[in-house]
Structures are given as C-alpha cells and as structure tokens.
Design a protein around this motif. Structure first.
Motif, PDB file in Angstrom:
ATOM      1  N   ILE A 111       0.841  -1.202   0.000  1.00  0.00           N
ATOM      2  CA  ILE A 111       0.000   0.000   0.000  1.00  0.00           C
ATOM      3  C   ILE A 111       0.869   1.243   0.000  1.00  0.00           C
ATOM      4  N   THR A 168       2.388   1.719  -3.438  1.00  0.00           N
ATOM      5  CA  THR A 168       1.337   2.084  -4.395  1.00  0.00           C
ATOM      6  C   THR A 168       0.976   3.556  -4.216  1.00  0.00           C
ATOM      7  N   THR A 217       1.642   6.612  -6.792  1.00  0.00           N
ATOM      8  CA  THR A 217       0.486   7.341  -7.305  1.00  0.00           C
ATOM      9  C   THR A 217       0.587   8.823  -6.997  1.00  0.00           C
ATOM     10  N   ILE A 249      -3.984   4.876  -9.218  1.00  0.00           N
ATOM     11  CA  ILE A 249      -3.872   3.948  -8.088  1.00  0.00           C
ATOM     12  C   ILE A 249      -3.869   2.529  -8.633  1.00  0.00           C
ATOM     13  N   LYS A 250      -4.763   2.303  -9.614  1.00  0.00           N
ATOM     14  CA  LYS A 250      -4.866   0.952 -10.178  1.00  0.00           C
ATOM     15  C   LYS A 250      -3.722   0.663 -11.153  1.00  0.00           C
ATOM     16  N   SER A 310       0.104  -0.463 -10.662  1.00  0.00           N
ATOM     17  CA  SER A 310       0.474  -1.866 -10.477  1.00  0.00           C
ATOM     18  C   SER A 310       1.424  -2.351 -11.562  1.00  0.00           C
ATOM     19  N   LEU A 337       1.561  -3.035  -4.428  1.00  0.00           N
ATOM     20  CA  LEU A 337       0.617  -4.072  -3.981  1.00  0.00           C
ATOM     21  C   LEU A 337       0.681  -5.378  -4.778  1.00  0.00           C
ATOM     22  N   ILE A 393      -5.660  -8.150  -1.997  1.00  0.00           N
ATOM     23  CA  ILE A 393      -5.304  -6.872  -2.634  1.00  0.00           C
ATOM     24  C   ILE A 393      -6.475  -6.284  -3.414  1.00  0.00           C
ATOM     25  N   TYR A 411      -7.236  -2.558  -2.876  1.00  0.00           N
ATOM     26  CA  TYR A 411      -7.351  -1.586  -3.974  1.00  0.00           C
ATOM     27  C   TYR A 411      -8.679  -0.858  -3.899  1.00  0.00           C
ATOM     28  N   THR A 416      -9.209   3.136  -3.649  1.00  0.00           N
ATOM     29  CA  THR A 416      -9.880   3.947  -4.671  1.00  0.00           C
ATOM     30  C   THR A 416     -11.164   4.561  -4.122  1.00  0.00           C
TER      31      THR A 416
END
Ligand SMILES: Nc1ncnc2c1ncn2[C@@H]1O[C@H](COP(=O)(O)OP(=O)(O)OP(=O)(O)O)[C@@H](O)[C@H]1O
Ligand SMILES: [Mg+2]
Lengths: 492, 246
Positions: free
Chosen positions: A291, A294, A298, A432-433, A436, A446, A467, A471, A475
């Motif tokens: 986290i 990530t 981000t 955020i997504k 990865s 993550l 995860i 996630y 979000t």
C-alpha cells in the motif's frame, strides 16, 4: 498481452545488444573492467526471479521478507570470494537478461540454463548445478499422466522465456504449451485445472510437491543436452575477468558438492517455516508495504504528471513565432506518442532504456514513467479545461493590464482546474490501479507484494482477494475525498 | 488647445476577407465623452477593442497619450492597458472570486499593491458604485445591474485615464439599466474620458460631448448629440435613427 511483452523484450534486447555493441566494442576491446568495477563498488548485484523454490524464493526470515534459496547461497559464495557484499535484486524472469545487459545487475543467478541462444548475448560461468526436469501434476491425475508424451490434447504450463517452455513446445506434439511469468501462477492454474501439468526443474518440482499435498511430480523424459539441464551464472558479454573469478567459486562449489550438501537442505528449511503460517493476517506487513509504495507512486506521479500536464497543455496552445510553433509541435507529438503506446512498455523503456545512460532505481524509474504517461493525459484534460473558460475572462484580465502569463495563472487556470477537477480525480484513481504495472520492474507495490505472499504461502487466490479489497478501499476512499473537495469548490 | 489622449489614424481591421473597419481617423480629447452608435455588425466592438489592442489592427495606428500602441512590445502594451479600463456587455467578472477579490486582483498582481491597500481601494470603489455591502458575495449571486457596477469598479481600480464601455447595459433587464447609467454619468461628471458604445439614446443625448455614427467600417458622422439627432447628414444615419426612434 504476454505475447506483446515477449515481443517487446525481444525488441528491447536486440536494441540493447545493438547499442551496447556500438558503445562497448571500443570500450571492452581495450580493457575488461568488469572485475575492477565490482571490486570498486564493493557490491555484487545479483538479479533473480524469486518464485522458483528451492532455487530462489521469498521467505520470511526474522519477520522480514527476503529472497532465499540455493542460488542466493551460490551468489553469496561468489561475492564472499570476491570480498564484496551481495545485493539481491528481484524481477521477473523475462527481465533478467535485459537487466544484465543494461547494467542493472552484475550477474544473474536464477536457475538459468546456459543455452546456445543465451550464450550469444551473455557470458556464462561453469555449471554450478546439474538438474533435470519433472512435470508437476495434480495428485488425483497420477494414474493418467506418465511423462511429457501423456499430455496429447492437454496443456502443459511453463515459465515464459524458460528452457522448459521452449523444450515443451519442441518435444511434444498435440500438446498445448501455456507460458506464464511466475511459477506460482502456473501452480494456481494447475490446481484450478486450466492446465494439466507444469514443467519445471526437478528440485523445484520436489519443493512444490513437498509443500503441497495435492500435487505430485512425474519424470518429464525430455531429451535434453547437458546445457539444457544445468544451471550457470550469467554475466554481461565480455566480462571475462569477472567470469574467471566466479568460475573459481563455482568450481569449489562443485568440488565440495556444496549445493547438495549445504545449499539445498538450507533452502528446504526455509520452505518448511514458510508453510507454517499462511494466514493473510500474518503478512499484513507485506501488504502494508505494498500500500505504501502504491500510494507513493500514485501521489508522486499525479504531482509530477500534473506539472508536466500544465506545461504540455500550455505548449500545445502556444501560437506565433518559430519557437512557440516548434514547442507546440513537440508537445503534440509527445502527447500523441505517449497516448499511443502501452504504459507497460513505457515503464520498461524508462527502466531499461534510460538505464543505459543513468542507473535509476526501479521506484524512481516507475515514478518517472508513470508521471510521463500521466502528464500526457492530464495535458489533454487541462487543454480542454482551458478552452472551456469563456474568452471574455481573458479579455477582462488583459484589459486590466495583466500579462498573458498572469491571466493564465490567476484567472484562466483556476477556473479550468475547477472544470476539470472530476477528470483529474478520475486520473488519480486510475493511477492507483495502473501503478500496479511497475511490479514488472520489481517495485514493491501491492501487486508485487501479493506475488511475494503467493509464492511465500503457496496460496494462489487469497492474496489476490486481499489486494482486490485493498485496492477498492484505496480507490473508494480517494473518490470520497475528491468528491468532498469537488463539492467545496461548487459554492460559487 | 489640448493634446488628444487617443488618436486613431487610418485604422483598418479585417477578419480574413471581412473588412470590418476600413479607414478610421478620429481623436478623443481628455475629459470627452464619446458615444459610438450604429447598426449591429457595423464594427463598433471591433473598433473599441482595437483601441486597447485586444484586437490587433490590420493597418493604421492607435496613439494613446502620444505613443503609437501598434509599434510597442507586449510589456509596454500591458502597461498602457492599465490606463484604459474596459467594461463589457457580459460583465466578465471572475466567477471563482468574490466581488472584493475581483477588484483587488489586478491592483495586487499588476501594480503590486499590498493586500491592505488593495482592500481599502476596493471598498472605496464599491462604495462609489453603492455596492460595498456586497463585497463578499460571489458574482453568481448578483443581479445584472450589480454585476456591471462591480465590473466598472474593477476597471476603475487600475486608476485608468480612459474608460471604454461596450454596450454596458444591453444585457440588463430594463429596470436595471438606470443604476448602471447613473454610475457612468457620475463618472463623466468627475471628468473621466469615456468612449461608450451603446444603444441608450437618452444617455447619448444627455451625457455625450460627441456622437460618432459608425456603419460599414467607417465613422460616417461625428457631431454633437444635438446636431446628430436633430439633423443627421447621411442617409445611413437617417435610416438608422428612424428605426430606433420609432
Ligand atoms: N474575432 C472575430 N473573428 C472573425 N470575425 C469577427 C470577429 N469579431 C468580429 N467579427 C466580425 O466583425 C463584424 C463586426 O463585428 P462587431 O462585433 O465589431 O460589430 P458590432 O458593431 O459591435 O455589432 P453589435 O452591435 O452586434 O455588437 C461582424 O461581421 C463580426 O462577425
Ligand atoms: Mg458589439
């Protein structure tokens, strides 16, 4: 997807070999400084793909996740004999050779077979281990499958880019061969009956079988040359001095049978401790690290991407004069190019491609790549936002004596940002997504962490579920916060 | 004889093939109030925007205070624009700022007044247009008449030598026209030099020193309001007046 990655790697590899060939013919014809370089830095960086027990895998040692296995022991021995410190860098198996050629790592030890094809691009040490192949199957199928020839009409899985993958293709007929990057994924595919067997090296097969009662191993009966079943240390082409030195260590390992006597049993111990506590709670630290990274990636990328986006948007809207027209052309080309290429490719290009010029850590490379990517998208939002501001606003500001820059900064941009706030918020959530993607260059975000937990616990699905929830929490929280600010901006 | 503050010499402006302003030579003396009238699409707005170079003339020159604006660099033009306040038909207030902030922005960012001085100035100007009680309101909550008065105060905040008005009352409900016109009249009484594009003939008659009748890219007539309204010279002007005075 996978295919594209492989294609890209092939391309990158040829590009890199081409470039290094050009730059290094003069350099290494004169001197081979591979050894002195390592001695000078005092560290020997080993690249490996830690999802291949007992060769290399993640284990929790004293509460900390680290890479262990017989290959790490081999690396340690080489480093020790050189009088330097070993640093282990994890990345996907596909990336290893590129990393070697771009100087990200000094050597690769990852159960790698010294095949003739690979010998063209890298130098290998003597063999430190002679293995063979097995096929791992579900225990229930034990009666059905005997060896590689029993899989007619069925699917065998193997690690993409590995020797097993190529041999499985060559030496079976009527059998489909499925490639995946990580062995834990392959095992998962096996257990969910997507594939019927996984070809891997004998010690790995034994390790998996020993740790999972549902699995069994059968001989592969592949017809193999010695180079296909042996494992060697790979070095960058032309580093003869380093290879010679490493060979001394490797010869000792062979002579004293260290792999079978010491390294494998040690690796086995880690495997045992590993299966004791496979609850996801036990790994909260690993997820927390995920986290953290990530979010770092981000937030940094949104920040730099935003700045870049503003600059690009302004450049794209410039007019008049050669300089401005040139800048506009450049900005437009940049935006189109970035939007027309996959982010994954951009990440790899920054890490490996720029790596030829400056040696950037994976995290920095990831942030740079995603910022560069995000900037192109943000630029378009901002351009739209600026265009959505009534031209009367600019006229009013200019009529008050404000310069073009001041007008943009104090009058137009604040209104443009308000208009595009929802789009910017979406970009943040998308990042955020999408962050990865940097897991492929080994940043501990993550996805990467979940892969570690998966190979650590031999549990395929649970970490993915964890995860997924994480996630979503990230979000969802982000979108609530953004909504709050959006509402606050609505007052006028 | 006083030196004119604005001198327009052979001004022409085209948008592509559309020759909006063809050949205009006129001057404005300090303290004069000029009302520009004419049919829609005749180029009145374009003319006004050429005076402060919001629109770049195709040829000819615009002199302000003895300096030819068309030859100056951007920085100098910005400085001279401070001296020419402009008020628009659509107000063009900054919607993301309060009334007070609208007025303070340019003095602070361009003249580098400190916050206290700018705030003081803004309150004074708001009192002048009878809106000091709306200092903290956002533009969206103002009526049209109030918004236009704020816009006038905002332009005055730069202490301009000339004020340009482009149909300041055309977007207003009839009952609000008066409050804006009276602010403008007040300004004229204080000796402000003004160029006003408007359809308010009453204002032209009572406040203007000169009426310029503009059509087809030329200033067709330049006369005192008495002369112009009672005795128009051109057919174009007669036709125009007959239509609006019906
Ligand atoms: N930026 C522009 N680009 C192209 N054509 C324009 C532009 N601005 C104005 N024009 C054209 O110039 C002509 C004169 O317009 P202008 O707005 O100056 O007239 P006006 O006398 O102010 O009319 P109105 O009474 O409707 O405000 C019109 O034909 C208009 O279409
Ligand atoms: Mg107009």
């Amino acid at each position: 997807m996978k295919k594209r990655v492989i294609l890209f790697f092939a391309l990158l590899l040829s590009l890199v070999t081409g470039m290094t060939a050009i730059t290094s013919t003069t350099a290494h014809a004169a001197t081979d400084n591979s050894l002195t370089k390592v001695e000078k830095k005092g560290t020997l960086v080993m690249g490996t793909s830690p999802d291949y027990p007992p060769y290399e895998f993640q284990a929790t040692v004293h509460g900390k996740s680290q890479v262990v296995g017989m290959d790490v022991a081999v690396g340690k021995k080489i480093a020790k004999d050189l009088g330097v410190k070993l640093v282990v860098k994890s990345m996907s198996f596909d990336s290893l050779l590129v990393a070697l050629q771009t100087g990200k790592v000094d050597m690769v030890i990852s159960g790698m077979n010294p095949t003739p094809a690979r010998k063209k691009s890298v130098d290998f040490s003597h063999t430190y281990y002679q293995g063979g192949y097995s096929i791992v199957i579900n225990k229930n199928d034990k009666g059905i499958y005997k060896d590689k020839d029993s899989f007619v009409g069925k699917t065998i899985g193997a690690q993409t880019g590995s020797t097993m993958y190529n041999e499985s293709k060559k030496q079976t007929s009527g059998t489909k061969v499925k490639g995946m990057t990580s062995v834990s994924d392959l095992i998962l595919a096996l257990q969910s009956h997507k594939i019927q067997g996984v070809a891997m090296e004998k010690p790995s097969a034994q390790a998996y079988v020993a740790n999972n009662k549902e699995l069994a191993a059968i001989p592969s009966n592949f017809d193999l040359s010695a180079s296909d079943t042996s494992a060697s240390v790979a070095f960058a082409k032309g580093s003869t001095a380093l290879v010679n030195k490493a060979n001394k260590s490797v010869d000792q390992i062979k002579q004293q049978n260290l792999v079978n006597k010491t390294y494998l049993p040690e690796a086995g111990k880690y495997l045992k401790t590993n299966t004791v506590n496979t609850s996801m709670w036990h790994y909260w630290k690993a997820f927390l690290t995920g986290i953290k990274y990530t979010l770092i990636i981000t937030v940094c990328s949104v920040f730099f991407g935003f700045i870049l986006g503003v600059i690009l948007a302004l450049a794209r809207m410039g007019d008049g004069g050669v300089l401005r027209t040139g800048l506009r052309w450049l900005a437009t080309a940049y935006v189109e190019f970035i939007r027309g290429t996959p982010m994954m490719v951009q990440v790899m290009f920054v890490y490996f491609g720029l790596g030829l010029i400056v040696n950037l850590p994976a995290l920095t490379s990831g942030i740079i790549a995603i910022s560069l990517n995000s900037g192109a998208y943000v630029a378009e939002y901002i351009r739209g936002g600026i265009n959505s501001v009534d031209s009367g606003q600019t006229e009013a500001a200019r009529s008050l004596g404000m310069s073009g820059g001041a007008t943009m900064r104090y009058v137009v941009l604040p209104q443009a940002l308000k208009n595009i706030w929802p789009s910017l918020g979406n970009e943040f959530i998308t990042l955020i997504k999408d962050s990865s993607i940097v897991s492929i260059i080994g940043v501990s975000e993550l996805i990467f962490q979940s892969n570690i937990v998966r190979s650590d616990t031999y549990r395929g699905v649970a970490p993915i579920a964890v995860i997924m929830v994480l996630y979503f929490i990230l979000t969802f929280t982000a979108s609530r916060i953004l909504n709050y600010f959006e509402r606050r901006m609505q007052h006028d | 004889m006083t030196k004119p503050i604005i001198e327009v010499k052979n001004l022409a402006k085209s948008f592509g093939k559309n020759d909006v302003l063809k050949d205009i030579t006129e001057q404005v003396n300090p303290g004069q109030v000029i009302v520009v009238i004419g049919p829609s699409g005749g180029g009145k707005s374009t003319f006004l925007r050429c005076l402060n170079l919001l629109e770049t003339p195709t040829s000819g020159e615009v002199d302000f205070d003895g300096q030819n604006l068309t030859t100056l660099d951007t920085k100098k033009v910005n400085e001279l624009r401070e001296e020419m306040g402009m008020v628009f038909q659509g107000f063009n207030l900054f919607p993301n700022m309060t009334v007070l902030e609208n007025i303070k922005l340019a003095p602070m960012k361009v003249k580098h007044l400190d916050d206290a001085a700018a705030t003081k100035l803004a309150h004074e100007l708001l009192s002048q247009v009878n809106l000091d009680d709306h200092a903290d309101a956002f533009p969206s909550s103002l009526s049209g008449g109030q918004a236009q008065r704020v816009a006038i105060a905002r332009a005055l905040a730069m202490n301009p030598k000339v004020m340009l008005f482009d149909e300041p009352t055309s977007a207003l409900d009839p009952e609000m026209v008066g409050e804006v016109l009276s602010v403008m009249q007040e300004l004229a009484n204080q000796g402000m030099t003004m160029v006003v594009v408007t359809h308010e003939m009453g204002f032209a008659k009572s406040v203007a020193d000169k009426v310029w009748f503009m059509a087809d890219g030329y200033i067709q007539e330049n006369n005192t309001p008495e002369e112009f309204f009672s005795n128009p010279q051109t057919d174009r002007a007669k036709d125009f007046l007959s239509k609006i005075l019906m």
